[in-house]
Design a protein around this motif. Structure first.
Motif, short mmCIF file in Angstrom:
data_model
loop_
_atom_site.label_atom_id
_atom_site.label_comp_id
_atom_site.label_asym_id
_atom_site.label_seq_id
_atom_site.Cartn_x
_atom_site.Cartn_y
_atom_site.Cartn_z
N PRO A 136 -25.42 2.63 -14.06
CA PRO A 136 -26.35 2.30 -15.13
C PRO A 136 -25.60 1.75 -16.37
CG PRO A 136 -26.89 4.43 -14.18
CD PRO A 136 -25.57 4.01 -13.60
N PRO A 137 -26.23 0.83 -17.10
CA PRO A 137 -25.54 0.13 -18.19
C PRO A 137 -25.16 1.00 -19.38
CG PRO A 137 -27.87 -0.40 -18.21
CD PRO A 137 -27.62 0.39 -16.96
N GLU A 138 -25.77 2.15 -19.54
CA GLU A 138 -25.44 3.00 -20.69
C GLU A 138 -24.22 3.88 -20.43
OE1 GLU A 138 -28.51 4.90 -18.12
OE2 GLU A 138 -28.48 2.99 -19.17
N GLN A 139 -23.61 3.74 -19.24
CA GLN A 139 -22.44 4.53 -18.90
C GLN A 139 -21.18 3.66 -18.94
OE1 GLN A 139 -23.02 7.48 -15.78
NE2 GLN A 139 -25.18 6.95 -15.75
N THR A 140 -20.03 4.26 -18.69
CA THR A 140 -18.74 3.58 -18.78
C THR A 140 -18.63 2.49 -17.72
OG1 THR A 140 -17.76 5.61 -19.60
CG2 THR A 140 -16.25 3.92 -18.79
N LYS A 141 -18.21 1.31 -18.14
CA LYS A 141 -18.08 0.15 -17.24
C LYS A 141 -16.77 0.25 -16.46
CE LYS A 141 -17.50 -4.86 -17.43
NZ LYS A 141 -16.16 -4.90 -16.87
N PRO A 142 -16.85 0.16 -15.13
CA PRO A 142 -15.62 0.13 -14.33
C PRO A 142 -14.96 -1.24 -14.41
CG PRO A 142 -17.55 0.08 -12.91
CD PRO A 142 -18.05 0.20 -14.31
N ASP A 143 -13.65 -1.27 -14.25
CA ASP A 143 -12.88 -2.51 -14.25
C ASP A 143 -11.95 -2.52 -13.04
OD1 ASP A 143 -13.69 -3.81 -16.76
OD2 ASP A 143 -12.77 -2.06 -17.71
N ALA A 144 -11.47 -3.70 -12.68
CA ALA A 144 -10.52 -3.81 -11.57
C ALA A 144 -9.31 -2.93 -11.87
CB ALA A 144 -10.10 -5.26 -11.39
N GLY A 190 -23.55 -6.81 -15.02
CA GLY A 190 -24.93 -7.25 -14.91
C GLY A 190 -25.80 -6.49 -15.90
N ALA A 191 -25.19 -6.03 -17.00
CA ALA A 191 -25.90 -5.21 -17.97
C ALA A 191 -26.34 -5.99 -19.19
CB ALA A 191 -25.00 -4.04 -18.39
N MET A 192 -26.21 -7.30 -19.14
CA MET A 192 -26.57 -8.11 -20.29
C MET A 192 -28.07 -8.34 -20.35
SD MET A 192 -23.43 -10.80 -19.96
CE MET A 192 -23.65 -11.02 -18.21
N ASP A 193 -28.55 -8.72 -21.53
CA ASP A 193 -29.98 -9.00 -21.70
C ASP A 193 -30.41 -10.10 -20.75
OD1 ASP A 193 -30.27 -7.12 -23.68
OD2 ASP A 193 -29.98 -8.54 -25.32
N GLY A 194 -31.59 -9.96 -20.22
CA GLY A 194 -32.14 -10.97 -19.34
C GLY A 194 -32.00 -10.67 -17.87
N PHE A 195 -31.12 -9.72 -17.52
CA PHE A 195 -30.99 -9.35 -16.11
C PHE A 195 -32.17 -8.45 -15.74
CE2 PHE A 195 -26.81 -10.96 -16.66
CZ PHE A 195 -26.34 -11.28 -15.40
N PRO A 196 -32.78 -8.67 -14.58
CA PRO A 196 -33.96 -7.89 -14.22
C PRO A 196 -33.65 -6.40 -13.98
CG PRO A 196 -33.30 -9.31 -12.40
CD PRO A 196 -32.44 -9.67 -13.58
N LEU A 197 -32.45 -6.08 -13.54
CA LEU A 197 -32.06 -4.70 -13.30
C LEU A 197 -30.64 -4.51 -13.85
CD1 LEU A 197 -32.76 -1.98 -11.98
CD2 LEU A 197 -31.70 -2.83 -9.90
N PRO A 198 -30.53 -4.23 -15.15
CA PRO A 198 -29.20 -4.12 -15.75
C PRO A 198 -28.35 -3.03 -15.10
CG PRO A 198 -30.92 -4.13 -17.42
CD PRO A 198 -31.59 -3.97 -16.10
N HIS A 199 -27.08 -3.38 -14.80
CA HIS A 199 -26.14 -2.43 -14.20
C HIS A 199 -24.74 -3.05 -14.19
CE1 HIS A 199 -27.10 -5.09 -10.85
NE2 HIS A 199 -25.91 -4.77 -10.36
N TYR A 200 -23.75 -2.19 -13.95
CA TYR A 200 -22.39 -2.64 -13.66
C TYR A 200 -22.19 -2.50 -12.15
CZ TYR A 200 -21.74 -1.77 -18.65
OH TYR A 200 -21.87 -1.78 -20.00
N LYS A 201 -21.47 -3.43 -11.56
CA LYS A 201 -21.22 -3.39 -10.12
C LYS A 201 -19.72 -3.36 -9.87
CE LYS A 201 -21.75 -6.30 -6.05
NZ LYS A 201 -22.22 -7.62 -5.58
N ALA A 202 -19.28 -2.37 -9.10
CA ALA A 202 -17.87 -2.25 -8.74
C ALA A 202 -17.75 -2.28 -7.22
CB ALA A 202 -17.28 -0.95 -9.28
N THR A 203 -16.80 -3.07 -6.71
CA THR A 203 -16.61 -3.19 -5.28
C THR A 203 -15.15 -2.98 -4.92
OG1 THR A 203 -18.40 -4.81 -5.19
CG2 THR A 203 -16.96 -4.71 -3.28
N GLY A 204 -14.92 -2.34 -3.80
CA GLY A 204 -13.56 -2.14 -3.30
C GLY A 204 -13.57 -2.10 -1.79
N TRP A 205 -12.40 -2.23 -1.19
CA TRP A 205 -12.26 -2.26 0.26
C TRP A 205 -11.36 -1.13 0.70
CZ3 TRP A 205 -12.14 -6.35 -3.03
CH2 TRP A 205 -13.19 -7.27 -2.90
N LEU A 206 -11.65 -0.63 1.89
CA LEU A 206 -10.80 0.43 2.46
C LEU A 206 -9.90 -0.15 3.51
CD1 LEU A 206 -13.47 3.22 2.88
CD2 LEU A 206 -11.79 3.00 1.09
#
Length: 127
Positions: free
Chosen positions: A62-70, A111-127
């Motif tokens: 959710p956008p009100e929480q800490t944003k993950p980074d690479a 994806g937490a900026m104004d105008g996004f239909p579902l604001p959120h941060y997305k983090a992806t990684g591989w195992l």
């Protein structure tokens, strides 16, 4: 609210500091995230006769929480331990590998900026 966002995730945010001698060291700050989605997907890649199996994990925060980074570490659930070194970081990934319960963030999108239909941060990684 994120659809299927019922998961708790522990984020170890990685930052670098420099001491008086100019040596850089990594510092890991722990954050408890809630109402996240955690999706692990098994993948098969074919290149001619070669087959490669792998897994990827995508977490939406959710956008009100800490944003993950690479470079950050994400652990599924509430993790009681701490990370004080790169060896701790790697140990957690290895401990949780079988259950797809931890990964290093390879890609992070805002994806937490104004105008996004579902604001959120997305983090992806591989195992």
């Amino acid at each position: 609210m994120i659809p299927f966002g019922h998961e708790k995730v522990t984020l170890f945010k990685r930052t670098e500091t420099t001491n008086e001698q100019g040596k850089k060291t990594a510092v890991y700050t722990k954050y408890a995230l809630t109402e996240c989605s955690w999706i692990a997907v098994k993948q098969l890649t074919r290149d001619g006769e070669a087959h490669t199996y792998g897994s990827s994990i995508t977490v939406r925060v959710p956008p009100e929480q800490t944003k993950p980074d690479a470079g950050d570490l994400m652990v599924h659930g509430e993790y009681a331990g701490t990370v004080t070194s790169g060896s701790d970081y790697q140990r957690i990934i290895e401990e949780k590998r079988a259950e797809e319960g931890a990964f290093e963030v390879q890609s992070a999108k805002n994806g937490a900026m104004d105008g996004f239909p579902l604001p959120h941060y997305k983090a992806t990684g591989w195992l």
